[in-house]
Design a protein around this motif. Sequence first.
Motif, PDB file in Angstrom:
ATOM      1  N   LEU A  34     -10.062   4.331   8.992  1.00  0.00           N
ATOM      2  CA  LEU A  34     -10.629   4.984  10.238  1.00  0.00           C
ATOM      3  C   LEU A  34     -11.864   6.106   9.494  1.00  0.00           C
ATOM      4  CD1 LEU A  34      -7.525   6.237  11.825  1.00  0.00           C
ATOM      5  CD2 LEU A  34      -9.048   4.453  12.428  1.00  0.00           C
ATOM      6  N   THR A  35     -12.834   6.459  10.357  1.00  0.00           N
ATOM      7  CA  THR A  35     -13.951   7.263   9.782  1.00  0.00           C
ATOM      8  C   THR A  35     -13.430   8.679   9.462  1.00  0.00           C
ATOM      9  OG1 THR A  35     -14.609   7.965  12.212  1.00  0.00           O
ATOM     10  CG2 THR A  35     -15.549   5.857  10.980  1.00  0.00           C
ATOM     11  N   SER A  36     -12.385   9.089  10.149  1.00  0.00           N
ATOM     12  CA  SER A  36     -11.734  10.383  10.185  1.00  0.00           C
ATOM     13  C   SER A  36     -10.931  10.475   8.648  1.00  0.00           C
ATOM     14  CB  SER A  36     -10.637  10.499  10.976  1.00  0.00           C
ATOM     15  OG  SER A  36      -9.680   9.487  11.323  1.00  0.00           O
ATOM     16  N   GLY A  37     -10.817   9.425   7.827  1.00  0.00           N
ATOM     17  CA  GLY A  37     -10.249   9.283   6.567  1.00  0.00           C
ATOM     18  C   GLY A  37      -8.831   9.146   6.584  1.00  0.00           C
ATOM     19  N   GLY A  38      -8.137   9.175   5.458  1.00  0.00           N
ATOM     20  CA  GLY A  38      -6.704   9.119   5.289  1.00  0.00           C
ATOM     21  C   GLY A  38      -6.068   8.001   5.194  1.00  0.00           C
ATOM     22  N   THR A  39      -7.027   6.766   5.209  1.00  0.00           N
ATOM     23  CA  THR A  39      -6.324   5.316   5.239  1.00  0.00           C
ATOM     24  C   THR A  39      -5.784   5.247   3.773  1.00  0.00           C
ATOM     25  OG1 THR A  39      -7.664   4.546   6.897  1.00  0.00           O
ATOM     26  CG2 THR A  39      -6.926   2.723   5.165  1.00  0.00           C
ATOM     27  N   ILE A  40      -4.647   4.893   3.373  1.00  0.00           N
ATOM     28  CA  ILE A  40      -4.358   4.437   2.186  1.00  0.00           C
ATOM     29  C   ILE A  40      -4.627   3.026   1.515  1.00  0.00           C
ATOM     30  CG2 ILE A  40      -2.343   4.099   0.406  1.00  0.00           C
ATOM     31  CD1 ILE A  40      -2.761   7.199   1.224  1.00  0.00           C
ATOM     32  N   ILE A  41      -5.562   2.947   0.664  1.00  0.00           N
ATOM     33  CA  ILE A  41      -5.951   1.546   0.171  1.00  0.00           C
ATOM     34  C   ILE A  41      -5.556   1.203  -1.109  1.00  0.00           C
ATOM     35  CG2 ILE A  41      -7.980   0.135  -0.304  1.00  0.00           C
ATOM     36  CD1 ILE A  41      -9.825   2.020   1.655  1.00  0.00           C
ATOM     37  N   LYS A  42      -4.656  -0.050  -1.064  1.00  0.00           N
ATOM     38  CA  LYS A  42      -4.010  -0.182  -2.442  1.00  0.00           C
ATOM     39  C   LYS A  42      -4.937  -1.161  -3.136  1.00  0.00           C
ATOM     40  CE  LYS A  42       0.595   0.601  -0.721  1.00  0.00           C
ATOM     41  NZ  LYS A  42       2.030   0.104  -0.517  1.00  0.00           N
ATOM     42  N   VAL A  43      -5.216  -0.948  -4.312  1.00  0.00           N
ATOM     43  CA  VAL A  43      -6.155  -1.785  -5.148  1.00  0.00           C
ATOM     44  C   VAL A  43      -5.259  -2.573  -6.043  1.00  0.00           C
ATOM     45  CG1 VAL A  43      -8.228  -2.018  -6.388  1.00  0.00           C
ATOM     46  CG2 VAL A  43      -8.036  -0.438  -4.498  1.00  0.00           C
ATOM     47  N   ASN A  44      -5.307  -3.713  -6.426  1.00  0.00           N
ATOM     48  CA  ASN A  44      -4.876  -4.269  -7.493  1.00  0.00           C
ATOM     49  C   ASN A  44      -5.880  -4.790  -8.513  1.00  0.00           C
ATOM     50  OD1 ASN A  44      -2.073  -4.141  -6.603  1.00  0.00           O
ATOM     51  ND2 ASN A  44      -2.406  -5.992  -5.106  1.00  0.00           N
ATOM     52  N   ILE A  45      -5.620  -4.464  -9.966  1.00  0.00           N
ATOM     53  CA  ILE A  45      -6.790  -4.759 -10.759  1.00  0.00           C
ATOM     54  C   ILE A  45      -6.034  -5.178 -12.101  1.00  0.00           C
ATOM     55  CG2 ILE A  45      -8.532  -3.744 -12.123  1.00  0.00           C
ATOM     56  CD1 ILE A  45      -8.912  -1.568 -10.059  1.00  0.00           C
ATOM     57  N   ASN A  55     -10.395  -6.607 -27.634  1.00  0.00           N
ATOM     58  CA  ASN A  55      -9.310  -7.334 -27.079  1.00  0.00           C
ATOM     59  C   ASN A  55      -8.794  -7.237 -26.003  1.00  0.00           C
ATOM     60  OD1 ASN A  55      -9.514  -8.590 -29.739  1.00  0.00           O
ATOM     61  ND2 ASN A  55      -7.761  -7.499 -30.597  1.00  0.00           N
ATOM     62  N   ILE A  56      -9.118  -6.125 -25.364  1.00  0.00           N
ATOM     63  CA  ILE A  56      -8.893  -5.931 -23.820  1.00  0.00           C
ATOM     64  C   ILE A  56      -9.692  -6.498 -22.788  1.00  0.00           C
ATOM     65  CG2 ILE A  56      -8.449  -4.187 -22.150  1.00  0.00           C
ATOM     66  CD1 ILE A  56      -8.014  -2.151 -24.275  1.00  0.00           C
ATOM     67  N   GLY A  57      -9.250  -7.298 -22.076  1.00  0.00           N
ATOM     68  CA  GLY A  57     -10.131  -8.163 -21.060  1.00  0.00           C
ATOM     69  C   GLY A  57     -10.832  -7.105 -20.234  1.00  0.00           C
ATOM     70  N   ASP A  58     -11.823  -7.776 -19.455  1.00  0.00           N
ATOM     71  CA  ASP A  58     -12.581  -6.717 -18.638  1.00  0.00           C
ATOM     72  C   ASP A  58     -11.844  -6.783 -17.316  1.00  0.00           C
ATOM     73  OD1 ASP A  58     -14.695  -6.567 -20.083  1.00  0.00           O
ATOM     74  OD2 ASP A  58     -15.828  -8.622 -19.786  1.00  0.00           O
ATOM     75  N   PRO A  59     -11.751  -5.556 -16.690  1.00  0.00           N
ATOM     76  CA  PRO A  59     -11.032  -5.212 -15.467  1.00  0.00           C
ATOM     77  C   PRO A  59     -11.506  -6.270 -14.275  1.00  0.00           C
ATOM     78  CG  PRO A  59     -11.973  -3.381 -16.271  1.00  0.00           C
ATOM     79  CD  PRO A  59     -12.466  -4.341 -17.225  1.00  0.00           C
ATOM     80  N   VAL A  60     -10.497  -6.906 -13.635  1.00  0.00           N
ATOM     81  CA  VAL A  60     -10.830  -7.770 -12.618  1.00  0.00           C
ATOM     82  C   VAL A  60     -10.026  -7.193 -11.396  1.00  0.00           C
ATOM     83  CG1 VAL A  60     -10.462 -10.269 -11.808  1.00  0.00           C
ATOM     84  CG2 VAL A  60     -11.166  -9.880 -14.180  1.00  0.00           C
ATOM     85  N   LEU A  61     -10.819  -7.144 -10.251  1.00  0.00           N
ATOM     86  CA  LEU A  61     -10.390  -6.591  -8.844  1.00  0.00           C
ATOM     87  C   LEU A  61      -9.675  -8.043  -8.387  1.00  0.00           C
ATOM     88  CD1 LEU A  61     -10.041  -4.987  -6.480  1.00  0.00           C
ATOM     89  CD2 LEU A  61     -12.310  -5.566  -5.649  1.00  0.00           C
ATOM     90  N   THR A  62      -8.213  -7.878  -8.138  1.00  0.00           N
ATOM     91  CA  THR A  62      -7.548  -9.190  -7.881  1.00  0.00           C
ATOM     92  C   THR A  62      -7.271  -9.040  -6.287  1.00  0.00           C
ATOM     93  OG1 THR A  62      -5.402  -8.216  -8.379  1.00  0.00           O
ATOM     94  CG2 THR A  62      -6.545  -9.820 -10.087  1.00  0.00           C
ATOM     95  N   SER A  63      -7.119  -7.908  -5.701  1.00  0.00           N
ATOM     96  CA  SER A  63      -6.948  -7.755  -4.287  1.00  0.00           C
ATOM     97  C   SER A  63      -6.876  -6.373  -3.716  1.00  0.00           C
ATOM     98  CB  SER A  63      -5.562  -8.492  -4.012  1.00  0.00           C
ATOM     99  OG  SER A  63      -4.577  -7.632  -4.344  1.00  0.00           O
ATOM    100  N   PHE A  64      -7.119  -6.227  -2.558  1.00  0.00           N
ATOM    101  CA  PHE A  64      -7.006  -4.673  -2.083  1.00  0.00           C
ATOM    102  C   PHE A  64      -6.755  -4.849  -0.630  1.00  0.00           C
ATOM    103  CE2 PHE A  64     -11.478  -5.915  -1.520  1.00  0.00           C
ATOM    104  CZ  PHE A  64     -11.826  -5.283  -0.083  1.00  0.00           C
ATOM    105  N   SER A  65      -6.044  -3.760   0.017  1.00  0.00           N
ATOM    106  CA  SER A  65      -5.879  -4.197   1.398  1.00  0.00           C
ATOM    107  C   SER A  65      -5.418  -2.318   1.831  1.00  0.00           C
ATOM    108  CB  SER A  65      -4.728  -5.065   1.690  1.00  0.00           C
ATOM    109  OG  SER A  65      -3.353  -4.237   1.347  1.00  0.00           O
ATOM    110  N   PRO A  66      -5.816  -2.162   3.149  1.00  0.00           N
ATOM    111  CA  PRO A  66      -6.343  -2.938   4.113  1.00  0.00           C
ATOM    112  C   PRO A  66      -8.162  -3.013   3.755  1.00  0.00           C
ATOM    113  CG  PRO A  66      -5.870  -0.751   4.900  1.00  0.00           C
ATOM    114  CD  PRO A  66      -5.561  -0.933   3.599  1.00  0.00           C
ATOM    115  N   SER A  67      -8.916  -3.732   4.603  1.00  0.00           N
ATOM    116  CA  SER A  67     -10.165  -3.890   4.277  1.00  0.00           C
ATOM    117  C   SER A  67     -11.132  -2.946   5.009  1.00  0.00           C
ATOM    118  CB  SER A  67     -10.461  -5.221   4.226  1.00  0.00           C
ATOM    119  OG  SER A  67     -10.397  -5.669   5.319  1.00  0.00           O
ATOM    120  N   SER A  68     -10.208  -2.295   6.000  1.00  0.00           N
ATOM    121  CA  SER A  68     -11.062  -1.284   6.906  1.00  0.00           C
ATOM    122  C   SER A  68     -10.125  -0.075   7.042  1.00  0.00           C
ATOM    123  CB  SER A  68     -11.073  -2.121   8.325  1.00  0.00           C
ATOM    124  OG  SER A  68      -9.843  -2.141   8.849  1.00  0.00           O
TER     125      SER A  68
END
Length: 139
Positions: free
Chosen positions: A101-112, A86-99
């Motif tokens: 740095l190669t040095s890492g540390g970017t915080i990416i927020k993902v909504n599912i 009865n639990i729906g399949d997870p769906v990626l609704t949005s994420f940001s940012p989409s880029s």
Amino acid sequence: TCLQGELDCSRTQIVFRSPALESPGHKIVQISSSLLQTPLTLTVEYTPPCDFVLFCQKYALVFDYKKMLSNPTLTCSAEYCLNPTNIGDPVLTSFSPSSGLTSGGTIIKVNISDLPVFFVEDLSATVAFGTSSTFADIV
């Protein structure tokens, strides 16, 4: 008999936090004071809380953590279990940012939506590049 002006002389309620116990059952609680001739005695029944994860797994169900947060209980009940179908399949609704740095540390927020995970410890994120990949920290 209380003397006039004596502080806290007519206490009518005592509140205490019950300690953790290793075994369930009826336990005797005594309230004592140097001012009492004999301790006050009461009996409290201790019951172990339900292990909802194991309880639900016995019936091939999953624990409904959100329901527990909104309506807590100690007693095992199927009301606190979900049928995984009865639990729906997870769906990626949005994420940001989409880029980032190669040095890492970017915080990416993902909504599912419909992600059946309640604890961050149950998640992992992997960043793939070419034929390699590396784990990202979930924060």
